[in-house]
Design an enzyme around this catalytic site. Structure first.
Site, PDB file in Angstrom:
ATOM      1  N   ALA A  91       1.021  -1.024  -0.076  1.00  0.00           N
ATOM      2  CA  ALA A  91       0.062  -0.071  -0.095  1.00  0.00           C
ATOM      3  C   ALA A  91       0.857   1.307   0.126  1.00  0.00           C
ATOM      4  O   ALA A  91       2.021   1.269   0.475  1.00  0.00           O
ATOM      5  CB  ALA A  91      -1.016   0.016   1.235  1.00  0.00           C
ATOM      6  N   GLY A 141       0.337  -5.075   0.501  1.00  0.00           N
ATOM      7  CA  GLY A 141      -0.636  -5.182  -0.367  1.00  0.00           C
ATOM      8  C   GLY A 141      -0.316  -5.645  -1.844  1.00  0.00           C
ATOM      9  O   GLY A 141      -1.172  -6.149  -2.573  1.00  0.00           O
ATOM     10  N   GLU A 160      -0.413  -9.061  -1.743  1.00  0.00           N
ATOM     11  CA  GLU A 160      -1.836  -9.411  -1.649  1.00  0.00           C
ATOM     12  C   GLU A 160      -2.535  -9.335  -3.156  1.00  0.00           C
ATOM     13  O   GLU A 160      -3.222 -10.288  -3.247  1.00  0.00           O
ATOM     14  CB  GLU A 160      -2.587  -8.486  -0.687  1.00  0.00           C
ATOM     15  CG  GLU A 160      -2.103  -9.156   0.641  1.00  0.00           C
ATOM     16  CD  GLU A 160      -2.635  -8.100   1.911  1.00  0.00           C
ATOM     17  OE1 GLU A 160      -2.319  -6.719   1.472  1.00  0.00           O
ATOM     18  OE2 GLU A 160      -3.312  -8.516   2.811  1.00  0.00           O
ATOM     19  N   GLU A 216       3.617  -5.831   7.198  1.00  0.00           N
ATOM     20  CA  GLU A 216       2.535  -4.908   7.839  1.00  0.00           C
ATOM     21  C   GLU A 216       2.874  -4.829   9.295  1.00  0.00           C
ATOM     22  O   GLU A 216       2.899  -3.833  10.015  1.00  0.00           O
ATOM     23  CB  GLU A 216       1.017  -5.410   7.672  1.00  0.00           C
ATOM     24  CG  GLU A 216       0.689  -5.025   6.272  1.00  0.00           C
ATOM     25  CD  GLU A 216       0.787  -6.170   5.442  1.00  0.00           C
ATOM     26  OE1 GLU A 216       1.785  -6.982   5.569  1.00  0.00           O
ATOM     27  OE2 GLU A 216       0.370  -5.979   4.155  1.00  0.00           O
TER      28      GLU A 216
HETATM   29  N1  3HC Z   1       4.506   3.553   0.195  1.00  0.00           N
HETATM   30  C1  3HC Z   1       5.171   4.694  -0.018  1.00  0.00           C
HETATM   31  N2  3HC Z   1       6.302   4.986  -0.257  1.00  0.00           N
HETATM   32  C2  3HC Z   1       7.250   3.788  -0.089  1.00  0.00           C
HETATM   33  C3  3HC Z   1       6.822   2.709   0.318  1.00  0.00           C
HETATM   34  C4  3HC Z   1       5.362   2.558   0.430  1.00  0.00           C
HETATM   35  N3  3HC Z   1       4.848   1.362   0.574  1.00  0.00           N
HETATM   36  N4  3HC Z   1       7.852   2.134   0.314  1.00  0.00           N
HETATM   37  C5  3HC Z   1       8.726   2.618  -0.003  1.00  0.00           C
HETATM   38  N5  3HC Z   1       8.648   3.945  -0.344  1.00  0.00           N
HETATM   39  C6  3HC Z   1       9.433   4.888  -0.653  1.00  0.00           C
HETATM   40  C7  3HC Z   1      10.518   5.296   0.641  1.00  0.00           C
HETATM   41  O1  3HC Z   1       9.812   6.147   1.672  1.00  0.00           O
HETATM   42  C8  3HC Z   1      11.672   5.869  -0.269  1.00  0.00           C
HETATM   43  O2  3HC Z   1      11.347   7.212  -0.510  1.00  0.00           O
HETATM   44  P1  3HC Z   1      12.423   8.194  -0.378  1.00  0.00           P
HETATM   45  O3  3HC Z   1      13.273   7.724  -1.601  1.00  0.00           O
HETATM   46  O4  3HC Z   1      11.645   9.626  -0.671  1.00  0.00           O
HETATM   47  O5  3HC Z   1      13.007   8.295   0.820  1.00  0.00           O
HETATM   48  C9  3HC Z   1      11.549   5.144  -1.463  1.00  0.00           C
HETATM   49  O6  3HC Z   1      10.197   4.416  -1.687  1.00  0.00           O
HETATM   50  C10 3HC Z   1      12.641   3.955  -1.643  1.00  0.00           C
HETATM   51  O7  3HC Z   1      12.424   3.069  -0.508  1.00  0.00           O
HETATM   52  P2  3HC Z   1      13.697   2.476   0.203  1.00  0.00           P
HETATM   53  O8  3HC Z   1      14.825   3.856   0.291  1.00  0.00           O
HETATM   54  O9  3HC Z   1      13.286   1.804   1.469  1.00  0.00           O
HETATM   55  O10 3HC Z   1      14.486   1.609  -0.863  1.00  0.00           O
HETATM   56  P3  3HC Z   1      14.999   0.013  -0.872  1.00  0.00           P
HETATM   57  O11 3HC Z   1      15.061  -0.351  -2.143  1.00  0.00           O
HETATM   58  O12 3HC Z   1      15.841   0.054   0.272  1.00  0.00           O
HETATM   59  O13 3HC Z   1      13.719  -0.677  -0.389  1.00  0.00           O
HETATM   60  C11 3HC Z   1      11.357  -1.695  -0.103  1.00  0.00           C
HETATM   61  C12 3HC Z   1      12.632  -0.828  -1.093  1.00  0.00           C
HETATM   62  C13 3HC Z   1      11.923  -2.914   0.325  1.00  0.00           C
HETATM   63  C14 3HC Z   1      10.284  -1.711  -1.063  1.00  0.00           C
HETATM   64  C15 3HC Z   1      11.380  -0.703   1.130  1.00  0.00           C
HETATM   65  O14 3HC Z   1      11.189   0.386   0.759  1.00  0.00           O
HETATM   66  C16 3HC Z   1      10.128  -1.345   2.101  1.00  0.00           C
HETATM   67  O15 3HC Z   1      10.503  -2.149   2.849  1.00  0.00           O
HETATM   68  N6  3HC Z   1       8.954  -0.440   2.151  1.00  0.00           N
HETATM   69  C17 3HC Z   1       7.719  -0.647   2.661  1.00  0.00           C
HETATM   70  C18 3HC Z   1       6.991  -1.927   2.408  1.00  0.00           C
HETATM   71  C19 3HC Z   1       5.743  -2.191   3.186  1.00  0.00           C
HETATM   72  O16 3HC Z   1       5.888  -1.961   4.307  1.00  0.00           O
HETATM   73  N7  3HC Z   1       4.589  -2.602   2.461  1.00  0.00           N
HETATM   74  C20 3HC Z   1       3.442  -2.726   3.065  1.00  0.00           C
HETATM   75  C21 3HC Z   1       2.787  -1.728   3.224  1.00  0.00           C
HETATM   76  S1  3HC Z   1       1.250  -1.803   4.362  1.00  0.00           S
HETATM   77  C22 3HC Z   1       0.246  -2.461   3.302  1.00  0.00           C
HETATM   78  O17 3HC Z   1       0.420  -2.810   2.262  1.00  0.00           O
HETATM   79  C23 3HC Z   1      -1.132  -2.863   3.937  1.00  0.00           C
HETATM   80  C24 3HC Z   1      -2.125  -3.718   3.015  1.00  0.00           C
HETATM   81  O18 3HC Z   1      -1.807  -4.748   3.396  1.00  0.00           O
HETATM   82  C25 3HC Z   1      -3.431  -3.571   2.670  1.00  0.00           C
END
Ligand code: 3HC
Length: 692
Positions: A66, A105, A108, A128
């Site tokens: 997400a 997501g 998912e 999450e």
């Molecule tokens: N939403 C918005 N922005 C995101 C994002 C997300 N899910 N994931 C990463 N970003 C952004 C970061 O803030 C960063 O922004 P910046 O360059 O402005 O600082 C940019 O993307 C790059 O991220 P990283 O520096 O972390 O890059 P990496 O290559 O090291 O890692 C990644 C990539 C493994 C995807 C890591 O960013 C990560 O773990 N992201 C979070 C993933 C996550 O938690 N997803 C679950 C979200 S909750 C959800 O999905 C709910 C669902 O169940 C309904």
């Protein structure tokens, strides 16, 4: 190729529709991405020539979840559950093609497709929990149907991604594509489905893997017990277990509905807000105002460490782990031998736990050189001094280092308090000097305070900032001041803790208040662990503090079996009636009246002065942003991530509440509590540190 919207397009190749999502940096499920998926599947359904659909992403990764930046803001249609329904109920097979990290997501979405294909380097996961959430788009209902409840809960409760190879073995992905040829592989796979008239396999309809857990609540109870300690204080994890249990006990649609309700409730919780704050704070910390991608950096191929003590050894391990050779310099063979044996033992313990092979232990030890010859540092690109805290000694070392280090080498001090500018002034190259403050145990704690001296060059700072993640650290740039960010704030807490026990709280009460708050340890347990005699000397001790008295009695902490607490053979702490008597007598001699002190007062007396000091640090520009201070406390001192760091915590309490309490304490206890001007200003404006 047809553009579907700003981030999605559609290509039809033979009988296969390819929906490509291209929304940098990580294809997060923003409104546009959701719409792109919806339109793509709808168009493919409407096109009579299409017999199967592939969903693939451009850039570094499949959908990584997400869009966290959208959380807490009003959501716009199409909503994720509707998009997922559309994919799952498509009349033609949908294949999700995975590369990079298919997370949350994003994973998912893949689970609602009828088939999944991935390149071997791809990773899948449901992270999450790390954001104080549970999967909210069917993850807790579909994943157990594919892998069984135990593996599903392992994935969901760890939040750690698993490899495409595991996914293939577990039946989560149906095929692996050749690395770098995902789209071609996915199209070929889709064609094979068409040729075989393969069925529309829906994960929701499968329940053979759930059978093993049906009517067995004890499975869930065992998982709950196994995780209770790790998740002390966290809210989301029990909901995750409950939701997976629902997958077993309830019809699919009801399970999904309850999952969504729990997800939405958690989304609004302070804990999840705090954990999302930390996610962005960690990434913001890497950004330094006047340093950009154009700032040149230097290669670091060899590191020198001065001092083989606990810190020096731990620091060296970070580089050895990252494949960078290290030379440690000491003044005596005994010190060198002691240091290297601690490193060796550390690695062997990790190997015993199965987290490192003996071959890898040898490889890491093979990168380590030991010497008594200071001149060996001439080869190092970066030298880190890690001797004990004495300005005179550090100045001497840096003067000598100046004569030995090659031109352009970075010269760093691991000082935890001292003035880095004064250390730099001992050399003729202050532009190459900075502080690299590691936190004990230095091979474990993720924080690195990067202390920018007045004359530190941008190249030097940029090099060390870029090096931090390579050695597994989160670097936070801080300015020169006594104790920098972390220890400067810690000193506030320690002072109040010392006063509180004289006023009538016991060391155990003070420590318990902080561990109840979520910190791993209170100040007295911490002092006992570190050793009460650090910086204490029998010659100069005059019995002028509780510490003096305890040290004089030989109660010097855990290592002597007694300190503020008594310790048994296994080092379990027990409150000491004897120490309480000492404290009472000392307070009486000083004319300090003892009283009952509430837990609430203890917490406020310990935490609010830290927040106040944090505000002064910001005012003075010693930290770039409030969230950097939060990162320092979370990564360096084990501040509970679900409280978001001290400055975020202040925001959740309300700055006016903090300010009023500080003023009340100032009136009662004096100027240690004088509010910082920045706190007064923000509170008056109804502001917060996060938005300052
Ligand atoms: N939403 C918005 N922005 C995101 C994002 C997300 N899910 N994931 C990463 N970003 C952004 C970061 O803030 C960063 O922004 P910046 O360059 O402005 O600082 C940019 O993307 C790059 O991220 P990283 O520096 O972390 O890059 P990496 O290559 O090291 O890692 C990644 C990539 C493994 C995807 C890591 O960013 C990560 O773990 N992201 C979070 C993933 C996550 O938690 N997803 C679950 C979200 S909750 C959800 O999905 C709910 C669902 O169940 C309904």
């Amino acid at each position: 190729m047809t553009a579907l919207n700003a981030v999605a397009d559609l290509t039809v190749e033979d009988e296969v529709a390819i929906v490509t999502i291209n929304s940098p940096p990580v294809n997060a499920l923003s409104r546009d991405v959701r719409e792109g998926l919806m339109l793509g599947v709808e168009k493919a359904e409407a096109d009579a020539t299409v017999k199967a659909t592939v969903i693939v992403c451009a850039g570094r990764t499949f959908i990584a979840g997400a869009d966290i930046t959208e959380f807490g803001k009003p959501h716009a249609a199409p909503y994720l559950p509707d998009v997922l329904d559309r994919i799952e109920n498509a009349k033609k097979p949908v294949v999700a093609a995975l590369h990079g990290t298919a997370l949350g997501g994003g994973f998912e979405v893949a689970l609602t497709a009828h088939y999944r294909i991935a390149v071997p380097s791809a990773k899948c996961g449901l992270p999450e929990i790390k954001l104080g959430l549970i999967p909210g788009a069917g993850g807790t209902q579909r994943l157990p149907r594919l892998v069984g409840v135990e593996t599903a809960l392992e994935v969901i409760l760890s939040g750690t991604p698993f490899s495409a190879r595991d996914a293939k073995q577990w039946g989560v992905v149906d095929a692996l594509a050749e690395e770098g040829k995902l789209a071609e592989g996915a199209v070929a796979f889709a064609k094979s489905l068409i040729a075989a008239r393969a069925p529309l396999k829906k994960v929701r309809d499968r329940d053979e893997k759930l059978a093993a857990a049906r009517g067995k609540p004890e499975i869930f109870e065992a998982i709950r017990q196994a995780h209770a300690k790790k998740f002390r204080g966290f809210e989301a994890w029990e909901k995750a277990i409950l939701s997976v249990k629902n997958a077993v006990d309830l019809p699919f649609d009801e399970g999904v509905e309850r999952e969504r309700a729990m997800f939405m409730a958690l989304l609004g919780s302070t804990q999840s807000k705090a954990q999302r704050h930390v996610f962005f704070a960690e990434r913001a910390a890497a950004k330094i105002a006047d340093i950009g991608p154009d700032t040149p950096t230097k290669p670091i191929a060899r590191v020198g460490v001065i001092g083989a003590g606990t810190m020096g050894g731990g620091i060296a391990m970070n580089f050895l782990n990252a494949g960078i050779p290290v030379t440690i310099v000491e003044t005596s063979k005994e010190a060198l031998d002691r240091g290297v044996s601690i490193i060796q033992r550390n690695y062997e313990n990790t190997a015993k736990k199965g987290r490192l092979t003996m071959a890898e232990v040898e490889a890491r030890m093979g990168r380590l050189s030991l010497t008594l010859d200071f001149r060996a540092l001439a080869e190092a690109d970066l030298v880190i001094e890690a001797v004990y805290e004495s300005m005179d000694l550090k100045k001497l070392i840096f003067e000598k280092l100046d004569g030995v280090a090659k031109p352009g080498a970075i010269l760093a001090s691991n000082t935890s308090y001292l003035n880095v500018d004064a250390i730099a002034a001992a050399t003729k190259r202050p532009e190459d000097v900075l502080g690299m403050h590691f936190f004990s145990p230095a091979n474990v704690m993720r924080l690195l305070e990067i202390v920018r001296g007045e004359k530190t060059s941008k190249t030097v700072l940029a090099t060390v900032a870029a090096l931090a993640p390579k050695i597994g650290k989160v670097g936070v740039t801080v300015g020169v001041c006594y104790g920098f960010v972390g220890n400067r704030m810690l000193a506030e807490r320690q002072r109040e803790a010392g006063k509180l026990i004289l006023e009538g709280a016991t060391p155990a009460q003070v420590d318990r208040v902080l561990t109840d708050f979520g910190l791993p340890m209170g100040p007295f347990a911490m002092s006992d662990l570190a050793g009460l005699d650090i910086g204490w000397s029998a010659e100069t001790s005059k019995g002028e503090s509780i510490r003096d008295i305890l040290c004089e009695e030989g109660r010097r902490g855990q290592k002597t079996g007694a300190g503020f607490y008594d310790y048994d053979e296994q080092r379990n702490a027990k409150p000491s009636a004897h120490v309480e008597t000492i404290i009472r007598a000392f307070a009486a001699a000083k004319g300090i009246a003892q009283r009952d002190i509430t837990d609430a007062e203890i917490l406020e007396r310990l935490i609010y002065p830290m927040i106040n000091e944090g505000a002064k640090i910001l005012e003075e520009g010693k930290a770039q942003r409030a969230s950097d201070i939060d990162v320092v406390w979370i990564m360096g001192y084990g501040w509970p991530v679900y409280r978001g760091g001290p400055m975020f915590y202040a925001d959740t309490v309300g700055l006016n509440t903090v300010l009023d309490k500080l003023k009340e304490f100032q009136a009662k206890f004096g100027d240690d509590f004088r509010p910082a001007a920045l706190l007064e200003k923000l509170a008056a404006a109804g502001g917060s540190f996060s938005k300052a």
